[in-house]
Design a protein around this motif. Structure first.
Motif, PDB file in Angstrom:
ATOM      1  N   GLY A  21      41.721  35.738  38.257  1.00 41.43           N
ATOM      2  CA  GLY A  21      41.295  36.903  37.579  1.00 41.43           C
ATOM      3  C   GLY A  21      40.322  36.621  36.621  1.00 41.43           C
ATOM      4  N   ALA A  22      40.266  35.248  36.161  1.00 44.05           N
ATOM      5  CA  ALA A  22      38.937  35.093  35.303  1.00 44.05           C
ATOM      6  C   ALA A  22      37.917  34.915  36.449  1.00 44.05           C
ATOM      7  N   ALA A  23      38.072  34.352  37.380  1.00 44.30           N
ATOM      8  CA  ALA A  23      37.003  34.166  38.302  1.00 44.30           C
ATOM      9  C   ALA A  23      36.355  35.517  38.712  1.00 44.30           C
ATOM     10  N   TYR A  24      37.344  36.412  38.995  1.00 46.93           N
ATOM     11  CA  TYR A  24      36.499  37.648  39.157  1.00 46.93           C
ATOM     12  C   TYR A  24      35.778  38.292  38.209  1.00 46.93           C
ATOM     13  N   VAL A  25      36.245  38.029  36.872  1.00 48.39           N
ATOM     14  CA  VAL A  25      35.378  38.278  35.634  1.00 48.39           C
ATOM     15  C   VAL A  25      34.048  37.597  35.748  1.00 48.39           C
ATOM     16  N   ALA A 137      33.595  55.242  42.667  1.00 47.55           N
ATOM     17  CA  ALA A 137      34.547  54.129  42.156  1.00 47.55           C
ATOM     18  C   ALA A 137      35.292  53.510  43.097  1.00 47.55           C
ATOM     19  N   SER A 138      35.824  52.269  42.836  1.00 51.58           N
ATOM     20  CA  SER A 138      36.269  51.487  43.864  1.00 51.58           C
ATOM     21  C   SER A 138      37.532  50.556  43.242  1.00 51.58           C
ATOM     22  N   ILE A 139      38.696  50.681  43.856  1.00 54.04           N
ATOM     23  CA  ILE A 139      39.925  49.954  43.222  1.00 54.04           C
ATOM     24  C   ILE A 139      39.955  48.971  44.244  1.00 54.04           C
ATOM     25  N   VAL A 140      40.277  47.781  43.825  1.00 53.66           N
ATOM     26  CA  VAL A 140      40.530  46.554  44.609  1.00 53.66           C
ATOM     27  C   VAL A 140      42.045  46.117  44.207  1.00 53.66           C
ATOM     28  N   ASP A 221      36.390  31.383  45.854  1.00 50.55           N
ATOM     29  CA  ASP A 221      36.408  31.710  47.373  1.00 50.55           C
ATOM     30  C   ASP A 221      36.962  33.180  47.532  1.00 50.55           C
ATOM     31  N   MET A 222      37.286  34.023  46.354  1.00 52.32           N
ATOM     32  CA  MET A 222      37.942  35.147  46.546  1.00 52.32           C
ATOM     33  C   MET A 222      36.932  36.100  45.937  1.00 52.32           C
ATOM     34  N   THR A 223      35.772  35.575  45.180  1.00 52.11           N
ATOM     35  CA  THR A 223      35.115  36.878  44.286  1.00 52.11           C
ATOM     36  C   THR A 223      33.971  37.465  45.120  1.00 52.11           C
ATOM     37  N   SER A 224      33.456  36.879  46.290  1.00 50.14           N
ATOM     38  CA  SER A 224      32.381  37.784  46.950  1.00 50.14           C
ATOM     39  C   SER A 224      33.198  38.777  47.447  1.00 50.14           C
ATOM     40  N   LEU A 225      34.215  38.931  48.131  1.00 51.70           N
ATOM     41  CA  LEU A 225      34.799  40.048  48.722  1.00 51.70           C
ATOM     42  C   LEU A 225      35.192  40.925  47.682  1.00 51.70           C
ATOM     43  N   ALA A 226      35.606  40.660  46.512  1.00 58.92           N
ATOM     44  CA  ALA A 226      35.963  41.689  45.498  1.00 58.92           C
ATOM     45  C   ALA A 226      34.685  42.308  44.994  1.00 58.92           C
ATOM     46  N   ALA A 227      33.634  41.555  44.913  1.00 65.55           N
ATOM     47  CA  ALA A 227      32.247  42.065  44.472  1.00 65.55           C
ATOM     48  C   ALA A 227      31.536  42.865  45.389  1.00 65.55           C
ATOM     49  N   PHE A 228      31.863  42.798  46.505  1.00 62.48           N
ATOM     50  CA  PHE A 228      31.374  43.526  47.684  1.00 62.48           C
ATOM     51  C   PHE A 228      32.107  44.635  47.895  1.00 62.48           C
ATOM     52  N   LEU A 229      33.413  44.812  47.626  1.00 66.80           N
ATOM     53  CA  LEU A 229      34.615  46.070  47.695  1.00 66.80           C
ATOM     54  C   LEU A 229      34.207  46.892  46.548  1.00 66.80           C
ATOM     55  N   LEU A 230      33.847  46.288  45.348  1.00 72.66           N
ATOM     56  CA  LEU A 230      33.567  47.146  44.186  1.00 72.66           C
ATOM     57  C   LEU A 230      31.885  47.776  44.264  1.00 72.66           C
ATOM     58  N   SER A 231      31.182  47.234  45.022  1.00 71.35           N
ATOM     59  CA  SER A 231      29.805  47.749  45.137  1.00 71.35           C
ATOM     60  C   SER A 231      29.573  48.953  46.040  1.00 71.35           C
ATOM     61  N   ASP A 232      28.537  49.669  45.906  1.00 72.90           N
ATOM     62  CA  ASP A 232      28.144  50.842  46.724  1.00 72.90           C
ATOM     63  C   ASP A 232      27.895  50.182  48.299  1.00 72.90           C
ATOM     64  N   VAL A 244      41.464  37.016  52.879  1.00 73.22           N
ATOM     65  CA  VAL A 244      40.575  35.638  52.555  1.00 73.22           C
ATOM     66  C   VAL A 244      41.279  34.753  52.608  1.00 73.22           C
ATOM     67  N   ASN A 245      41.625  34.036  53.838  1.00 72.92           N
ATOM     68  CA  ASN A 245      42.484  32.755  53.971  1.00 72.92           C
ATOM     69  C   ASN A 245      41.950  31.785  54.960  1.00 72.92           C
ATOM     70  N   GLY A 246      40.653  31.499  55.041  1.00 67.79           N
ATOM     71  CA  GLY A 246      40.121  30.313  55.721  1.00 67.79           C
ATOM     72  C   GLY A 246      40.807  30.428  57.334  1.00 67.79           C
TER      73      GLY A 246
END
Ligand SMILES: NC(=O)c1ccc[n+]([C@@H]2O[C@H](COP(=O)([O-])OP(=O)(O)OC[C@H]3O[C@@H](n4cnc5c(N)ncnc54)[C@H](O)[C@@H]3O)[C@@H](O)[C@H]2O)c1
Length: 251
Positions: A21-25, A137-140, A221-232, A244-246
């Motif tokens: 959670g802190a890494a997403y922030v 808006a986007s919810i992850v 490793d989790m944060t790029s997908l979160a940022a992409f899904l929140l973006s337009d 996201v599991n290698g």
């Protein structure tokens, strides 16, 4: 180039005091977002906000309480007048004690369901009018690939995370007409600064041996997908569960 439209968004992240959670922030701040970092551990999110500066606002929330979620939504609207995204990350996870399912105390089962599945529903419901008003808006929702692995001895957790993915798909259909997208980010095993019982050293080695990418994952490793899904940039992606599991499992 960073992800489109993300730099102007106000995003709520629950379970932001530690771990992933802190890494997403941290990542969303780098992307230029304003982040409401919410957790039942207020001190943890205050420390994070002190580290990251004015674009992070710490907030206390108990996601299993409708009253507390309504207070969070009211505070966000009072402060910023809008919310454009939400990561439903808070969960009972690192504190879980492992038991065969027939030995799980009923109280533990109920607590996990109240936080891990009722929580995302309550937070989303409390923020719904704000998210609809955003128009983009986007919810992850944070799931878990422990479900796909059939991992044992925490059936309450597995059931709760299976329900997150199921809820996401139907939620996406109910919210699509309001311009709100909903997806599940489903992490494989992620090793954070927090120690926990849920993966032994032997299990860690066995899972690593099955992966396509031959290394373990950290929170970043989790944060790029979160940022992409929140973006337009992900504007045509909704209702999905994305792992996201290698390459550990294929859904
Ligand atoms: N770490 C992994 O291997 C892994 C794998 C798959 C999925 N996940 C999921 O990713 C998310 C983050 O994982 P993590 O390892 O950082 O977990 P963690 O246990 O370290 O952190 C969870 C955070 O949620 C907060 N929280 C718990 N109950 C709350 C409540 N009622 N209200 C508000 N906040 C509450 C905690 O205070 C904590 O800050 C969780 O949803 C977890 O299930 C983690």
């Amino acid at each position: 180039m960073s992800y489109q439209g993300l730099d102007s968004k106000v995003i709520v992240v629950t379970g932001a005091a530690q771990g992933i959670g802190a890494a997403y922030v941290r990542r969303l701040v780098l992307e230029g977002c304003t982040v409401i970092a919410a957790d039942r551990n207020l001190h943890g999110v205050e420390v994070l906000a002190a580290e990251l500066g004015d674009s992070v606002v710490p907030a206390a929330v108990d996601v299993s309480s409708a009253v507390s979620c309504a207070e969070l939504a009211a505070a966000a609207m009072e402060r910023f007048g809008r919310v454009d995204g939400l990561i439903n990350n808070a969960a009972i996870f690192s504190t879980i004690a492992m038991h065969p399912f027939w030995e799980i105390p009923e109280k533990e089962w109920d607590a996990i369901m109240a936080v891990n599945i009722k929580g995302p529903w309550l937070v989303t419901t409390a923020l719904l009018e704000a998210l609809k008003a955003s128009g983009r808006a986007s919810i992850v929702n944070i799931g878990s690939d422990a479900v796909a692995l059939g991992r044992t001895e925490y059936l309450h957790y597995i059931a709760s995370k299976g329900a997150v993915a199921a809820m996401t798909f139907s939620m996406s259909k109910e919210l699509g007409g309001f311009g709100v997208r909903v997806n599940t980010l489903s992490p494989g095993p992620v090793y954070t600064e927090v120690s926990r019982e849920t993966v032994t050293e032997a299990q860690r080695e066995a899972m690593l041996a099955r992966q396509a990418v031959p290394r373990t994952a950290g929170p970043d490793d989790m944060t790029s997908l979160a940022a992409f899904l929140l973006s337009d940039d992900s504007g045509y992606i909704s209702g999905q569960t994305i792992s996201v599991n290698g390459g550990l499992v294929h859904r």
